[in-house]
Scaffold this active site. Structure first.
Site, short mmCIF file in Angstrom:
data_model
loop_
_atom_site.label_atom_id
_atom_site.label_comp_id
_atom_site.label_asym_id
_atom_site.label_seq_id
_atom_site.Cartn_x
_atom_site.Cartn_y
_atom_site.Cartn_z
N ARG A 52 0.86 -1.21 0.00
CA ARG A 52 0.00 0.00 0.00
C ARG A 52 0.88 1.24 0.00
NH1 ARG A 52 -5.24 -1.66 3.03
NH2 ARG A 52 -6.28 -0.37 1.51
N GLN A 100 -0.79 2.74 -5.55
CA GLN A 100 -2.19 3.08 -5.23
C GLN A 100 -3.16 2.70 -6.34
OE1 GLN A 100 -2.41 7.19 -4.11
NE2 GLN A 100 -2.20 6.74 -1.95
N ASP A 108 -4.35 -0.96 -6.13
CA ASP A 108 -4.76 -1.41 -4.80
C ASP A 108 -6.23 -1.86 -4.77
OD1 ASP A 108 -5.29 -1.71 -2.13
OD2 ASP A 108 -4.62 0.27 -1.53
N SER A 113 -8.30 -1.09 -1.49
CA SER A 113 -8.90 0.24 -1.37
C SER A 113 -10.11 0.38 -2.29
CB SER A 113 -7.88 1.33 -1.72
OG SER A 113 -6.94 1.43 -0.69
N TYR A 168 -1.78 0.36 9.40
CA TYR A 168 -2.83 -0.56 9.84
C TYR A 168 -2.92 -0.59 11.36
CZ TYR A 168 -3.03 -2.70 5.19
OH TYR A 168 -3.20 -2.92 3.86
P1 NAD Z 1 -8.51 -2.50 7.30
O1 NAD Z 1 -9.56 -2.93 6.33
O2 NAD Z 1 -7.38 -3.43 7.60
O3 NAD Z 1 -9.20 -2.14 8.70
C1 NAD Z 1 -10.32 -1.28 8.78
C2 NAD Z 1 -10.17 -0.37 9.98
O4 NAD Z 1 -10.46 -1.10 11.18
C3 NAD Z 1 -8.79 0.25 10.18
O5 NAD Z 1 -8.89 1.64 10.13
C4 NAD Z 1 -8.37 -0.27 11.55
O6 NAD Z 1 -7.58 0.67 12.27
C5 NAD Z 1 -9.71 -0.50 12.22
N1 NAD Z 1 -9.69 -1.39 13.41
C6 NAD Z 1 -9.01 -2.54 13.61
N2 NAD Z 1 -9.29 -3.03 14.83
C7 NAD Z 1 -10.18 -2.18 15.42
C8 NAD Z 1 -10.84 -2.14 16.67
N3 NAD Z 1 -10.66 -3.08 17.61
N4 NAD Z 1 -11.67 -1.11 16.91
C9 NAD Z 1 -11.86 -0.13 15.99
N5 NAD Z 1 -11.26 -0.11 14.80
C10 NAD Z 1 -10.43 -1.12 14.51
O7 NAD Z 1 -7.89 -1.11 6.89
P2 NAD Z 1 -7.89 -0.34 5.47
O8 NAD Z 1 -9.14 0.35 5.29
O9 NAD Z 1 -7.46 -1.30 4.43
O10 NAD Z 1 -6.72 0.74 5.67
C11 NAD Z 1 -6.12 1.03 6.89
C12 NAD Z 1 -5.12 2.18 6.71
O11 NAD Z 1 -4.30 2.04 5.56
C13 NAD Z 1 -5.78 3.52 6.57
O12 NAD Z 1 -5.03 4.42 7.33
C14 NAD Z 1 -5.63 3.89 5.15
O13 NAD Z 1 -5.61 5.28 4.95
C15 NAD Z 1 -4.28 3.27 4.85
N6 NAD Z 1 -4.15 3.05 3.41
C16 NAD Z 1 -3.04 3.54 2.79
C17 NAD Z 1 -2.92 3.39 1.42
C18 NAD Z 1 -1.73 3.92 0.68
O14 NAD Z 1 -0.92 4.62 1.23
N7 NAD Z 1 -1.58 3.57 -0.57
C19 NAD Z 1 -3.88 2.72 0.70
C20 NAD Z 1 -4.98 2.24 1.38
C21 NAD Z 1 -5.10 2.40 2.74
#
Ligand code: NAD
Length: 402
Positions: A145, A150, A153, A156, A250
Site C-alpha cells: 500500500r 495506489q 490497490d 482500497s 494498519y
Molecule cells: P482494514 O480494512 O485493515 O481495517 C479497517 C479499519 O479497522 C482500520 O482503520 C483499523 O484501524 C480498524 N480497526 C481494527 N481493529 C479495530 C478495533 N478493535 N476497533 C476499531 N477499529 C479497529 O484497513 P484499510 O481500510 O485497508 O486501511 C487502513 C489504513 O491504511 C488507513 O489508514 C488507510 O488510509 C491506509 N491506506 C493507505 C494506502 C496507501 O498509502 N496507498 C492505501 C490504502 C489504505
C-alpha cells in the site's frame, strides 16, 4: 538475445531476476464462486492491454453480471471463447477476481502466470499446487500500500464499494428515515449512525451516511483516523484507551484485555444509536469481535447492525455471513462479498487495478516482470516452482528464506 518458443518463459540476459513470456495472451475467465458478480477485465481495460501490444481472450459471458456484453470486449480487440477449459489451458497470463480452484490450477500450463486474489492463508493447497506447476502468481491483496501502487490497490477500490453499500444497507434496513424532515405533521429527527473502524470502507460508509442526512459518529483504534473522520463531517468518539497503531498505517492486533475494555466503553454508546456499521479489521487475522450478543441487548428495538467484516468472521458476535437476522428487535446483517452488490463499478475499479499491475510487467509487448520491483516483490506468491512470499511461506509452514 535468442528467440524463445511462443509462450515459454526464459531468463532475460542482463536482467537475471526477470522472467519473460513473449507474445503473451491475457486470459479472462468468468467467475464461478457463488455470489461473485465481478469480472477482472472490462472493455476499457481490454483496450489498454491491446494498446500495450497484448492479445486478450475473454470467456463468453464473463462480464454478464456486470452488464458487459461480449461484443463490448470484441470492440476493444478481445477474442471471445466459449470453452473455459481450453481458455484455462492456453499459455499466457490468466487474470481473475477469486482464486482458482485446485482443478483449475491443474489445467494451467506449466510456466504460465496468474493475477488474482489468492488469500494464501485460506488456500494453502492452491498455493502449493501453483508452485508445483511452476506458475508465476501474484496476489492482488498483497500489493504493497505504497503511493506508487495506489492505482493497483484492490483493497482500497473494493473497500470503497463495500463502505458505500454498507451505508445504503443500513438505510434500507432501518425502519426510520436517515435525514431530518420538518413536515406539516411535525419534525422527524435524523438517524444516528455509528461507524466502527474508519479505514477506507469505514470512511466511505461515514461519507455516504452523512450525505443521506444521518448524524454520524465513528471510532477507530488508530489515532490518525480521527482527523479523517472529522473532515467528513462526523464526530470521532474518543474512548479512554491507548491507540493501536501498527505498521503500514494498519491497526495492530489487540490483546483480549484491550478488546474487553473497548467493548465495555462502546456499550454505552450503542444504546444511543440507530444503526451501527462495523468495518474493523486487522490484516491477516480474524476480524475482532467488537459487539457481543450482550451488547446487542442494550440497543434500541428497530436498530440495525451492518457488519462489513462478516466474511472475515464478523465484528458482531451474532453475525451470520450473507444473512439478515432479527435478534431482540435488532437486525444484524452480515454483508458478504459486498463489492459484488455493485458489480459494474466494482468490476471497473478492480479491472483498472489489475491492468495497472499487469502493465508494469509488460516490456515491448512481452510479459517480463522485474522481480527487483518492490511492488512485485510484495505481491508475487509463487515463481520458479517455489513459494516466494514470506507470509505465504509462513501460512504453509515453510521455513523463512534468508
Ligand atoms: P482494514 O480494512 O485493515 O481495517 C479497517 C479499519 O479497522 C482500520 O482503520 C483499523 O484501524 C480498524 N480497526 C481494527 N481493529 C479495530 C478495533 N478493535 N476497533 C476499531 N477499529 C479497529 O484497513 P484499510 O481500510 O485497508 O486501511 C487502513 C489504513 O491504511 C488507513 O489508514 C488507510 O488510509 C491506509 N491506506 C493507505 C494506502 C496507501 O498509502 N496507498 C492505501 C490504502 C489504505
Amino acid at each position: 538475445m535468442g528467440r524463445h518458443p511462443p509462450g515459454t518463459f526464459a531468463r532475460c540476459a542482463g536482467t537475471p531476476a526477470a522472467t519473460r513470456l513473449p507474445r503473451v495472451e491475457v486470459v479472462v475467465v468468468a467467475e464461478t464462486l457463488e455470489g461473485e458478480r465481478r469480472v477482472a477485465a472490462v472493455p476499457e481495460t481490454v483496450g489498454k492491454l491491446v494498446n500495450a501490444g497484448l492479445k486478450v481472450a475473454v470467456q463468453a459471458g464473463a462480464g454478464r453480471y456486470a452488464f458487459l456484453p461480449d461484443e463490448a470486449y470484441v470492440d476493444k480487440g478481445a477474442r471471445i471463447l466459449d470453452d473455459r477449459v481450453s481458455l484455462l489451458g492456453s499459455r499466457g497470463v490468466l487474470i481473475k477476481v477469486q482464486p482458482p480452484t485446485l482443478e483449475e490450477v491443474e489445467l494451467l500450463p506449466e510456466g504460465s502466470a496468474l493475477i488474482c486474489m489468492l488469500a494464501p492463508s485460506s488456500f494453502p493447497d492452491i498455493i502449493r499446487a501453483l508452485a508445483k506447476r511452476n506458475i508465476t502468481s501474484f496476489a492482488l491483496e498483497l500489493v504493497p500500500r505504497t503511493t506508487r501502487a495506489q492505482s493497483m490497490d484492490v483493497l482500497s477500490s473494493q473497500a470503497l464499494v463495500g463502505g458505500y453499500r454498507a451505508a445504503l444497507s443500513a438505510a434500507r434496513l432501518l425502519p426510520k428515515f436517515f435525514p431530518m424532515f420538518m413536515t406539516a405533521a411535525g419534525t422527524v429527527r435524523p438517524a444516528r449512525v455509528f461507524v466502527l473502524g474508519a479505514g477506507v470502507a469505514g470512511l466511505q460508509a461515514i461519507a455516504t451516511a452523512h450525505r443521506l442526512g444521518a448524524v454520524v459518529d465513528a471510532y477507530d483504534v488508530r489515532a490518525a483516523a480521527a482527523e479523517e473522520v472529522r473532515s467528513l463531517g462526523a464526530k470521532f468518539l474518543v474512548l479512554e484507551l491507548e491507540t493501536q497503531e501498527g505498521t503500514g498505517g494498519y491497526a495492530r492486533a489487540q490483546s483480549e484485555d484491550f478488546i474487553a475494555k473497548q467493548r465495555q466503553l462502546l456499550t454505552e454508546h450503542l444504546a444511543q444509536v440507530d444503526a451501527v456499521i462495523t468495518t474493523a479489521a486487522v490484516p491477516g487475522r480474524r476480524a475482532p469481535i467488537l459487539v457481543t450478543a450482550e451488547m446487542v441487548k442494550v440497543m434500541r428495538p428497530g436498530s440495525v447492525i451492518v457488519d462489513l467484516a462478516a466474511d472475515s468472521g464478523g465484528n458482531c458476535e451474532l453475525t451470520e455471513a450473507g444473512r439478515e437476522i432479527l435478534v431482540d428487535g435488532v437486525t444484524v446483517y452480515g454483508m458478504s462479498q459486498a463489492p459484488s452488490e455493485l458489480p459494474m463499478h466494482a468490476s471497473e475499479l478492480f479491472a483498472r487495478n489489475v491492468a495497472n499491475l499487469l502493465l508494469i510487467m509488460i516490456k515491448d509487448g512481452e510479459f517480463a516482470p522485474d522481480f527487483a520491483d518492490d511492488i512485485l516483490v510484495g505481491c508475487c506468491v509463487t515463481r520458479d516452482g517455489d513459494v516466494v512470499h514470506p507470509a505465504a511461506r509462513e501460512a504453509l509452514g515453510l521455513e523463512a528464506r534468508a
